[in-house]
Design a protein around this motif. Sequence first.
Motif, PDB file in Angstrom:
ATOM      1  N   ARG A   1      -4.463   5.399  -1.699  1.00 30.56           N
ATOM      2  CA  ARG A   1      -4.034   5.632  -3.069  1.00 30.56           C
ATOM      3  C   ARG A   1      -2.679   6.338  -3.037  1.00 30.56           C
ATOM      4  O   ARG A   1      -2.463   7.207  -2.193  1.00 30.56           O
ATOM      5  CB  ARG A   1      -5.041   6.576  -3.725  1.00 30.56           C
ATOM      6  CG  ARG A   1      -5.272   6.424  -5.180  1.00 30.56           C
ATOM      7  CD  ARG A   1      -6.164   7.537  -5.670  1.00 30.56           C
ATOM      8  NE  ARG A   1      -7.428   7.605  -4.930  1.00 30.56           N
ATOM      9  CZ  ARG A   1      -8.522   6.954  -5.286  1.00 30.56           C
ATOM     10  NH1 ARG A   1      -8.517   6.211  -6.365  1.00 30.56           N
ATOM     11  NH2 ARG A   1      -9.619   7.060  -4.583  1.00 30.56           N
ATOM     12  N   ASP A   2      -1.766   5.937  -3.907  1.00 30.79           N
ATOM     13  CA  ASP A   2      -0.502   6.671  -3.989  1.00 30.79           C
ATOM     14  C   ASP A   2      -0.218   7.037  -5.437  1.00 30.79           C
ATOM     15  O   ASP A   2      -0.787   6.450  -6.352  1.00 30.79           O
ATOM     16  CB  ASP A   2       0.641   5.835  -3.397  1.00 30.79           C
ATOM     17  CG  ASP A   2       0.948   4.591  -4.206  1.00 30.79           C
ATOM     18  OD1 ASP A   2       1.478   4.719  -5.335  1.00 30.79           O
ATOM     19  OD2 ASP A   2       0.657   3.482  -3.714  1.00 30.79           O
ATOM     20  N   ASN A   3       0.663   8.033  -5.626  1.00 30.13           N
ATOM     21  CA  ASN A   3       1.001   8.429  -7.002  1.00 30.13           C
ATOM     22  C   ASN A   3       2.405   7.939  -7.368  1.00 30.13           C
ATOM     23  O   ASN A   3       3.161   8.614  -8.038  1.00 30.13           O
ATOM     24  CB  ASN A   3       0.856   9.945  -7.191  1.00 30.13           C
ATOM     25  CG  ASN A   3       1.838  10.723  -6.322  1.00 30.13           C
ATOM     26  OD1 ASN A   3       2.419  10.156  -5.405  1.00 30.13           O
ATOM     27  ND2 ASN A   3       2.027  12.000  -6.606  1.00 30.13           N
TER      28      ASN A   3
ATOM     29  N   THR B   1       4.856 -13.149  -2.521  1.00 32.95           N
ATOM     30  CA  THR B   1       4.983 -12.302  -3.704  1.00 32.95           C
ATOM     31  C   THR B   1       5.628 -10.993  -3.269  1.00 32.95           C
ATOM     32  O   THR B   1       5.061 -10.258  -2.469  1.00 32.95           O
ATOM     33  CB  THR B   1       3.598 -11.975  -4.293  1.00 32.95           C
ATOM     34  OG1 THR B   1       2.980 -13.192  -4.700  1.00 32.95           O
ATOM     35  CG2 THR B   1       3.709 -11.045  -5.493  1.00 32.95           C
ATOM     36  N   THR B   2       6.834 -10.725  -3.751  1.00 34.79           N
ATOM     37  CA  THR B   2       7.473  -9.465  -3.401  1.00 34.79           C
ATOM     38  C   THR B   2       8.396  -9.004  -4.522  1.00 34.79           C
ATOM     39  O   THR B   2       8.919  -9.827  -5.266  1.00 34.79           O
ATOM     40  CB  THR B   2       8.277  -9.582  -2.087  1.00 34.79           C
ATOM     41  OG1 THR B   2       8.808  -8.313  -1.744  1.00 34.79           O
ATOM     42  CG2 THR B   2       9.394 -10.588  -2.193  1.00 34.79           C
ATOM     43  N   SER B   3       8.538  -7.684  -4.640  1.00 34.13           N
ATOM     44  CA  SER B   3       9.485  -7.140  -5.612  1.00 34.13           C
ATOM     45  C   SER B   3      10.566  -6.368  -4.864  1.00 34.13           C
ATOM     46  O   SER B   3      11.361  -5.664  -5.452  1.00 34.13           O
ATOM     47  CB  SER B   3       8.753  -6.202  -6.580  1.00 34.13           C
ATOM     48  OG  SER B   3       8.191  -5.120  -5.857  1.00 34.13           O
ATOM     49  N   LYS B   4      10.572  -6.523  -3.513  1.00 35.08           N
ATOM     50  CA  LYS B   4      11.500  -5.722  -2.712  1.00 35.08           C
ATOM     51  C   LYS B   4      12.677  -6.560  -2.245  1.00 35.08           C
ATOM     52  O   LYS B   4      12.501  -7.729  -1.896  1.00 35.08           O
ATOM     53  CB  LYS B   4      10.773  -5.168  -1.475  1.00 35.08           C
ATOM     54  CG  LYS B   4       9.636  -4.243  -1.827  1.00 35.08           C
ATOM     55  CD  LYS B   4       8.843  -3.851  -0.599  1.00 35.08           C
ATOM     56  CE  LYS B   4       7.527  -3.220  -1.017  1.00 35.08           C
ATOM     57  NZ  LYS B   4       6.630  -3.008   0.118  1.00 35.08           N
ATOM     58  N   ASP B   5      13.865  -5.944  -2.201  1.00 30.27           N
ATOM     59  CA  ASP B   5      15.027  -6.608  -1.599  1.00 30.27           C
ATOM     60  C   ASP B   5      14.713  -6.805  -0.127  1.00 30.27           C
ATOM     61  O   ASP B   5      14.391  -5.851   0.567  1.00 30.27           O
ATOM     62  CB  ASP B   5      16.269  -5.717  -1.714  1.00 30.27           C
ATOM     63  CG  ASP B   5      16.792  -5.676  -3.146  1.00 30.27           C
ATOM     64  OD1 ASP B   5      16.432  -6.581  -3.921  1.00 30.27           O
ATOM     65  OD2 ASP B   5      17.534  -4.734  -3.462  1.00 30.27           O
TER      66      ASP B   5
ATOM     67  N   GLY C   1       2.723  -9.256   3.563  1.00 32.48           N
ATOM     68  CA  GLY C   1       1.873  -8.169   4.047  1.00 32.48           C
ATOM     69  C   GLY C   1       0.467  -8.207   3.462  1.00 32.48           C
ATOM     70  O   GLY C   1      -0.527  -8.195   4.194  1.00 32.48           O
ATOM     71  N   LEU C   2       0.376  -8.264   2.151  1.00 29.50           N
ATOM     72  CA  LEU C   2      -0.941  -8.178   1.508  1.00 29.50           C
ATOM     73  C   LEU C   2      -1.746  -9.454   1.689  1.00 29.50           C
ATOM     74  O   LEU C   2      -2.958  -9.393   1.922  1.00 29.50           O
ATOM     75  CB  LEU C   2      -0.792  -7.844   0.024  1.00 29.50           C
ATOM     76  CG  LEU C   2      -0.398  -6.385  -0.271  1.00 29.50           C
ATOM     77  CD1 LEU C   2      -0.197  -6.182  -1.765  1.00 29.50           C
ATOM     78  CD2 LEU C   2      -1.445  -5.415   0.265  1.00 29.50           C
ATOM     79  N   SER C   3      -1.091 -10.622   1.581  1.00 27.42           N
ATOM     80  CA  SER C   3      -1.863 -11.860   1.721  1.00 27.42           C
ATOM     81  C   SER C   3      -2.395 -11.963   3.150  1.00 27.42           C
ATOM     82  O   SER C   3      -3.552 -12.321   3.377  1.00 27.42           O
ATOM     83  CB  SER C   3      -1.024 -13.079   1.355  1.00 27.42           C
ATOM     84  OG  SER C   3      -0.008 -13.295   2.294  1.00 27.42           O
TER      85      SER C   3
HETATM   86  P1  ADP Z   1       6.238  -6.863   0.760  1.00 28.89           P
HETATM   87  O1  ADP Z   1       5.915  -5.452   1.115  1.00 28.89           O
HETATM   88  O2  ADP Z   1       7.029  -7.590   1.807  1.00 28.89           O
HETATM   89  O3  ADP Z   1       6.858  -7.006  -0.604  1.00 28.89           O
HETATM   90  P2  ADP Z   1       3.382  -7.182   0.352  1.00 28.89           P
HETATM   91  O4  ADP Z   1       2.548  -8.413   0.336  1.00 28.89           O
HETATM   92  O5  ADP Z   1       2.945  -6.097   1.278  1.00 28.89           O
HETATM   93  O6  ADP Z   1       4.857  -7.670   0.707  1.00 28.89           O
HETATM   94  O7  ADP Z   1       3.465  -6.568  -1.106  1.00 28.89           O
HETATM   95  C1  ADP Z   1       3.725  -7.420  -2.207  1.00 28.89           C
HETATM   96  C2  ADP Z   1       4.204  -6.644  -3.399  1.00 28.89           C
HETATM   97  O8  ADP Z   1       3.122  -5.869  -3.936  1.00 28.89           O
HETATM   98  C3  ADP Z   1       5.286  -5.614  -3.136  1.00 28.89           C
HETATM   99  O9  ADP Z   1       6.565  -6.206  -3.114  1.00 28.89           O
HETATM  100  C4  ADP Z   1       5.112  -4.679  -4.326  1.00 28.89           C
HETATM  101  O10 ADP Z   1       5.741  -5.219  -5.484  1.00 28.89           O
HETATM  102  C5  ADP Z   1       3.614  -4.721  -4.586  1.00 28.89           C
HETATM  103  N1  ADP Z   1       2.957  -3.537  -4.010  1.00 28.89           N
HETATM  104  C6  ADP Z   1       2.222  -3.464  -2.879  1.00 28.89           C
HETATM  105  N2  ADP Z   1       1.760  -2.219  -2.675  1.00 28.89           N
HETATM  106  C7  ADP Z   1       2.206  -1.470  -3.691  1.00 28.89           C
HETATM  107  C8  ADP Z   1       2.058  -0.069  -4.057  1.00 28.89           C
HETATM  108  N3  ADP Z   1       1.368   0.784  -3.287  1.00 28.89           N
HETATM  109  N4  ADP Z   1       2.663   0.345  -5.210  1.00 28.89           N
HETATM  110  C9  ADP Z   1       3.361  -0.525  -5.972  1.00 28.89           C
HETATM  111  N5  ADP Z   1       3.519  -1.823  -5.679  1.00 28.89           N
HETATM  112  C10 ADP Z   1       2.969  -2.299  -4.562  1.00 28.89           C
END
Ligand code: ADP
Length: 266
Positions: free
Chosen positions: A188-190, A207-211, A217-219
């Motif tokens: 859990r994070d804040n 699916t990513t929101s990062k540059d 990672g998650l899939s």
């Molecule tokens: P990546 O880290 O390469 O973007 P991930 O599959 O690990 O790929 O994560 C996908 C997206 O899920 C992230 O880009 C982010 O938008 C969202 N995400 C994952 N973990 C968190 C978190 N702890 N807090 C906010 N957003 C998260």
Amino acid sequence: GALHRRMLEQLEAGERRVREHQETLAHVSRLSTLSEMGAGLAHELNQPLTAIVSYSQAAARLLDEPEPDLGRVRHAVNASVHQAGRAAQIITRLREWVRRAPSQVRATDLVQAAQNVLTLCHADLRRLDIRVVTHVPPVASVQADPVHLEQIILNLLRNAIDALERTPDAQVTLVVESEGGEWTLTVRDNGPGVAPEVLGRLFTPFTTSKDGGLGLGLSLSQTLAQGMGGDLHGANTTTGAAFQLRIPRAEPQPAGAGAAHPGGHP
Ligand code: ADP
């Protein structure tokens, strides 16, 4: 008869190929994570090495004295040996991490895995001044591939760290709990929480929101968890994001084997 058998064979061959591709993907992903973390890991390894140098220098200096205090020399040498053991342990774990081996599901301690991952992330956590709170039992024996397990936890922790980059009073909470036939690990994070446009397809590849994010990672983590008979879920909370990993318990160990520490000192 024959047609049915051929179809089954092809299905099995297909499944085997999918498994192989997943393992390759998991391996490549581990290598990429490692290269991203290079600086932090170098720092982690540098600490025991620096300590070894100072303890050894101290021992040599003590021995140069006219009447060396052998008790202090012994202390310095023992401390140096202890630090060398720590460095060796880090290298052993990294070698396991980069090794490409077929998945090996066995009794593994979930708590130890989480602690190993915390060690790997130590430098980043300190740099960003992130507080870590853990609520864990002494041992949580799960049926899992140890490398895949750490890989999942590392993905979750690194996502939390990324999310906390600009959060004041940043905190990560790790909870390990028993639930029926399973153990759960919640990270859990804040931070700001998962963005609404991402929330519905967190576990969809790319699916990513990062540059520069890959969005794998998650899939991949979910696939690995399901491959071990568990699962991975994520959601927003009122104060940030929470991800929960579920992994089946290991069969009870024969007496005396339960206290084994895979990452401990020899
Ligand atoms: P990546 O880290 O390469 O973007 P991930 O599959 O690990 O790929 O994560 C996908 C997206 O899920 C992230 O880009 C982010 O938008 C969202 N995400 C994952 N973990 C968190 C978190 N702890 N807090 C906010 N957003 C998260």
